[in-house]
Design a protein around this motif. Structure first.
Motif, PDB file in Angstrom:
ATOM      1  N   PRO A 132       0.818  -1.220   0.000  1.00 41.12           N
ATOM      2  CA  PRO A 132       0.000   0.000   0.000  1.00 41.12           C
ATOM      3  C   PRO A 132       0.849   1.267   0.000  1.00 41.12           C
ATOM      4  N   ILE A 133       0.240   2.350  -0.443  1.00 42.60           N
ATOM      5  CA  ILE A 133       0.872   3.665  -0.423  1.00 42.60           C
ATOM      6  C   ILE A 133       0.346   4.404   0.802  1.00 42.60           C
ATOM      7  N   ILE A 134       1.239   4.837   1.679  1.00 41.17           N
ATOM      8  CA  ILE A 134       0.814   5.532   2.894  1.00 41.17           C
ATOM      9  C   ILE A 134       0.819   7.038   2.651  1.00 41.17           C
ATOM     10  N   VAL A 135      -0.352   7.642   2.811  1.00 38.74           N
ATOM     11  CA  VAL A 135      -0.495   9.094   2.723  1.00 38.74           C
ATOM     12  C   VAL A 135      -1.262   9.536   3.960  1.00 38.74           C
ATOM     13  N   LYS A 136      -0.618  10.274   4.849  1.00 37.04           N
ATOM     14  CA  LYS A 136      -1.251  10.683   6.099  1.00 37.04           C
ATOM     15  C   LYS A 136      -2.382  11.668   5.827  1.00 37.04           C
ATOM     16  N   SER A 137      -3.485  11.500   6.588  1.00 41.53           N
ATOM     17  CA  SER A 137      -4.667  12.337   6.322  1.00 41.53           C
ATOM     18  C   SER A 137      -5.314  12.869   7.590  1.00 41.53           C
ATOM     19  N   LYS A 138      -4.537  13.042   8.656  1.00 44.52           N
ATOM     20  CA  LYS A 138      -5.102  13.515   9.920  1.00 44.52           C
ATOM     21  C   LYS A 138      -5.371  15.016   9.877  1.00 44.52           C
ATOM     22  N   GLY A 139      -6.263  15.449  10.797  1.00 45.82           N
ATOM     23  CA  GLY A 139      -6.524  16.875  10.954  1.00 45.82           C
ATOM     24  C   GLY A 139      -7.623  17.378  10.045  1.00 45.82           C
ATOM     25  N   GLY A 140      -7.667  18.715   9.858  1.00 48.75           N
ATOM     26  CA  GLY A 140      -8.664  19.342   9.001  1.00 48.75           C
ATOM     27  C   GLY A 140      -8.345  19.106   7.542  1.00 48.75           C
ATOM     28  N   PHE A 141      -8.931  19.942   6.685  1.00 47.67           N
ATOM     29  CA  PHE A 141      -8.707  19.744   5.256  1.00 47.67           C
ATOM     30  C   PHE A 141      -7.226  19.881   4.940  1.00 47.67           C
ATOM     31  N   SER A 142      -6.693  18.895   4.218  1.00 48.37           N
ATOM     32  CA  SER A 142      -5.261  18.844   3.931  1.00 48.37           C
ATOM     33  C   SER A 142      -5.012  18.964   2.429  1.00 48.37           C
ATOM     34  N   PHE A 143      -4.466  20.112   2.028  1.00 46.93           N
ATOM     35  CA  PHE A 143      -4.098  20.280   0.623  1.00 46.93           C
ATOM     36  C   PHE A 143      -2.956  19.332   0.255  1.00 46.93           C
ATOM     37  N   LYS A 144      -2.130  19.005   1.251  1.00 45.44           N
ATOM     38  CA  LYS A 144      -1.019  18.082   1.009  1.00 45.44           C
ATOM     39  C   LYS A 144      -1.545  16.697   0.645  1.00 45.44           C
ATOM     40  N   TYR A 145      -2.570  16.242   1.374  1.00 47.35           N
ATOM     41  CA  TYR A 145      -3.167  14.937   1.080  1.00 47.35           C
ATOM     42  C   TYR A 145      -3.783  14.942  -0.319  1.00 47.35           C
ATOM     43  N   LEU A 146      -4.505  16.008  -0.640  1.00 49.71           N
ATOM     44  CA  LEU A 146      -5.113  16.133  -1.969  1.00 49.71           C
ATOM     45  C   LEU A 146      -4.038  16.129  -3.054  1.00 49.71           C
ATOM     46  N   TYR A 147      -2.953  16.854  -2.812  1.00 49.20           N
ATOM     47  CA  TYR A 147      -1.845  16.915  -3.769  1.00 49.20           C
ATOM     48  C   TYR A 147      -1.269  15.522  -4.029  1.00 49.20           C
ATOM     49  N   HIS A 148      -1.084  14.745  -2.948  1.00 47.73           N
ATOM     50  CA  HIS A 148      -0.534  13.391  -3.109  1.00 47.73           C
ATOM     51  C   HIS A 148      -1.494  12.493  -3.888  1.00 47.73           C
ATOM     52  N   LEU A 149      -2.793  12.616  -3.630  1.00 47.14           N
ATOM     53  CA  LEU A 149      -3.768  11.830  -4.388  1.00 47.14           C
ATOM     54  C   LEU A 149      -3.682  12.147  -5.878  1.00 47.14           C
ATOM     55  N   ILE A 150      -3.605  13.428  -6.198  1.00 47.10           N
ATOM     56  CA  ILE A 150      -3.521  13.846  -7.603  1.00 47.10           C
ATOM     57  C   ILE A 150      -2.250  13.293  -8.249  1.00 47.10           C
ATOM     58  N   ARG A 151      -1.138  13.364  -7.527  1.00 45.13           N
ATOM     59  CA  ARG A 151       0.128  12.829  -8.050  1.00 45.13           C
ATOM     60  C   ARG A 151       0.027  11.334  -8.316  1.00 45.13           C
ATOM     61  N   ILE A 152      -0.592  10.609  -7.389  1.00 47.17           N
ATOM     62  CA  ILE A 152      -0.729   9.154  -7.549  1.00 47.17           C
ATOM     63  C   ILE A 152      -1.615   8.833  -8.749  1.00 47.17           C
ATOM     64  N   ILE A 153      -2.730   9.537  -8.870  1.00 46.26           N
ATOM     65  CA  ILE A 153      -3.648   9.305  -9.991  1.00 46.26           C
ATOM     66  C   ILE A 153      -2.927   9.506 -11.324  1.00 46.26           C
ATOM     67  N   LYS A 154      -2.114  10.555 -11.396  1.00 46.08           N
ATOM     68  CA  LYS A 154      -1.415  10.851 -12.652  1.00 46.08           C
ATOM     69  C   LYS A 154      -0.240   9.903 -12.891  1.00 46.08           C
ATOM     70  N   SER A 155       0.561   9.654 -11.863  1.00 49.97           N
ATOM     71  CA  SER A 155       1.762   8.831 -12.052  1.00 49.97           C
ATOM     72  C   SER A 155       1.433   7.361 -12.293  1.00 49.97           C
ATOM     73  N   LYS A 156       0.370   6.877 -11.680  1.00 52.02           N
ATOM     74  CA  LYS A 156      -0.035   5.474 -11.845  1.00 52.02           C
ATOM     75  C   LYS A 156      -1.004   5.287 -13.012  1.00 52.02           C
ATOM     76  N   LYS A 157      -1.337   6.403 -13.674  1.00 53.83           N
ATOM     77  CA  LYS A 157      -2.272   6.373 -14.804  1.00 53.83           C
ATOM     78  C   LYS A 157      -3.577   5.668 -14.415  1.00 53.83           C
ATOM     79  N   ILE A 158      -4.153   6.155 -13.325  1.00 55.45           N
ATOM     80  CA  ILE A 158      -5.367   5.562 -12.769  1.00 55.45           C
ATOM     81  C   ILE A 158      -6.553   5.779 -13.708  1.00 55.45           C
ATOM     82  N   ASP A 159      -7.319   4.711 -13.932  1.00 58.38           N
ATOM     83  CA  ASP A 159      -8.512   4.788 -14.778  1.00 58.38           C
ATOM     84  C   ASP A 159      -9.758   5.157 -13.980  1.00 58.38           C
ATOM     85  N   ILE A 160      -9.814   4.715 -12.718  1.00 58.26           N
ATOM     86  CA  ILE A 160     -10.993   4.951 -11.889  1.00 58.26           C
ATOM     87  C   ILE A 160     -10.599   4.836 -10.416  1.00 58.26           C
TER      88      ILE A 160
END
Length: 367
Positions: free
Chosen positions: A55-83
């Motif tokens: 698994p890929i560990i991306v910490k998501s504690k606390g309030g809204f996290s732009f860092k968490y969102l940024y990592h999700l976007i990077r993963i979606i693009k780098s892994k060429k996620i379809d869905i």
């Protein structure tokens, strides 16, 4: 080959986490490549590693996290996620937003009435994001879907129900006595058991009071609760057990990894919950051929046909729960007959392959 990003914002253990793990690993057998995002090491991390998924560990504690969102976007693009297939409210919000930014379809899954807390901020705004960014919003029972449609602005058009499923090659009748021996129980004892982490919705305070009444009438009865416990609620339950002189009769045994083995130590399973989105533990007990007593707490009402495959009692009622427990003790042969029907029902309606194929169909339709 479909590239799927699976995301959940808890580390487990629990029912939602079990479904998450089964989908991550199960879909890989159907021309899918699974990438799993989790917030930390722990039970989910261990289970995925044991099954060959890193698994890929991306910490998501606390309030809204732009860092968490940024990592999700990077993963979606780098892994060429379809869905993206996300689970629980927090992940559903982040993944819906990331999907919109990356123009990748998202399926959001809700597992329980407690997915959103009473103190959750900007709830309507977050549901608008989920409505906007999700192709479908999955609920694990019709009762859960109806609850969210009544109390939130979740999209009715996008809402569907997919029941959870379990591996009936793992959960099956296989009588065991290791836990009974560990606790000093004999064959003369009638052992009632519950499975689930210690939290308010599980209704263990109600079970403790009901157990007191049952034991007065049937002193051979014993009660086991298996699940993670800590904090003020857990301490208050331990105090109640002590105050009611139940320490020789009711035992918290903590989290146990081999749930099927624990269940097969029980003579009967009890679900005293006040609310349940579905109840994985109920169908696990049914698959093991164990008589069940469950409350009218939401999802279980779509699983149990009272008097046919189990006993259903009112939630939040000590008196009603006592009646159900008493019926198990006094009419055990009849209860075992219902348990045979329950095995067939799980094999037919709540097996893991049925669940995986329904999600696969949804993924193929929306990728």
């Amino acid at each position: 080959m479909i590239n799927i990003l699976h995301a959940i914002d808890t580390g487990g253990p629990g029912g939602a986490e079990t479904v998450f793990i089964n989908l991550v690993t199960g879909l890989e057998k159907h021309n899918c490549r699974s990438h799993a995002v989790i917030p930390r090491k722990g039970w989910v991390h261990e289970q995925l590693n044991d099954r060959g998924v890193v698994p890929i560990i991306v910490k998501s504690k606390g309030g809204f996290s732009f860092k968490y969102l940024y990592h999700l976007i990077r993963i979606i693009k780098s892994k060429k996620i379809d869905i993206v297939l996300s689970h629980l409210f927090g992940s559903n919000v982040y993944c819906s937003l990331a999907g919109l930014i990356c123009r990748v379809p998202v399926i959001s899954v809700f597992h329980g009435f407690v997915d959103t807390s009473e103190n959750e901020s900007l709830v309507d705004f977050k549901f608008r994001l989920i409505n906007w960014g999700s192709k479908h919003i999955v609920f694990v029972s019709d009762q859960l879907k109806a609850h969210y449609q009544q109390h939130t602005i979740v999209s009715r058009k996008k809402s569907i129900t997919i029941y959870n499923g379990i591996d009936t090659d793992v959960f099956k009748p296989a009588k065991a006595d290791n836990v009974r021996k560990e606790l000093g129980f004999t064959n003369d004892n009638i052992v009632f058991g519950s499975i689930g982490n210690i939290r308010p919705a599980k209704g263990y305070d109600i079970l403790i009071v009901a157990a007191t009444q049952v034991i007065k009438e049937f002193p051979q009865c014993r009660f086991i609760i298996a699940g993670q416990g800590s904090g003020k609620l857990y301490e208050s339950l331990l105090k109640k057990i002590k105050d009611l002189n139940l320490r020789d009769y009711l035992t918290f045994i903590g989290f146990r990894g081999n749930v099927a083995n624990v269940l097969n130590n029980f003579d009967a399973f009890v679900l005293p919950s006040t609310t349940e989105g579905f109840s994985i533990s109920t169908i696990e007990a049914m698959a093991c051929g164990i008589p069940i007593v469950v409350t009218k707490s939401g999802g279980p009402e779509e699983i149990v046909d009272s008097g046919i495959n189990g006993i259903m009692v009112n939630a939040n009622s000590v008196e009603s729960l006592v009646i159900g427990l008493r019926e198990i003790v006094t009419q055990y042969d009849k209860a075992k007959g219902r348990a045979v029907t329950a095995i067939d029902d799980v094999n037919t309606k709540f097996n893991i392959q049925s669940m995986i194929m329904k999600y696969l169909s949804l993924l193929l339709t929306n990728k």
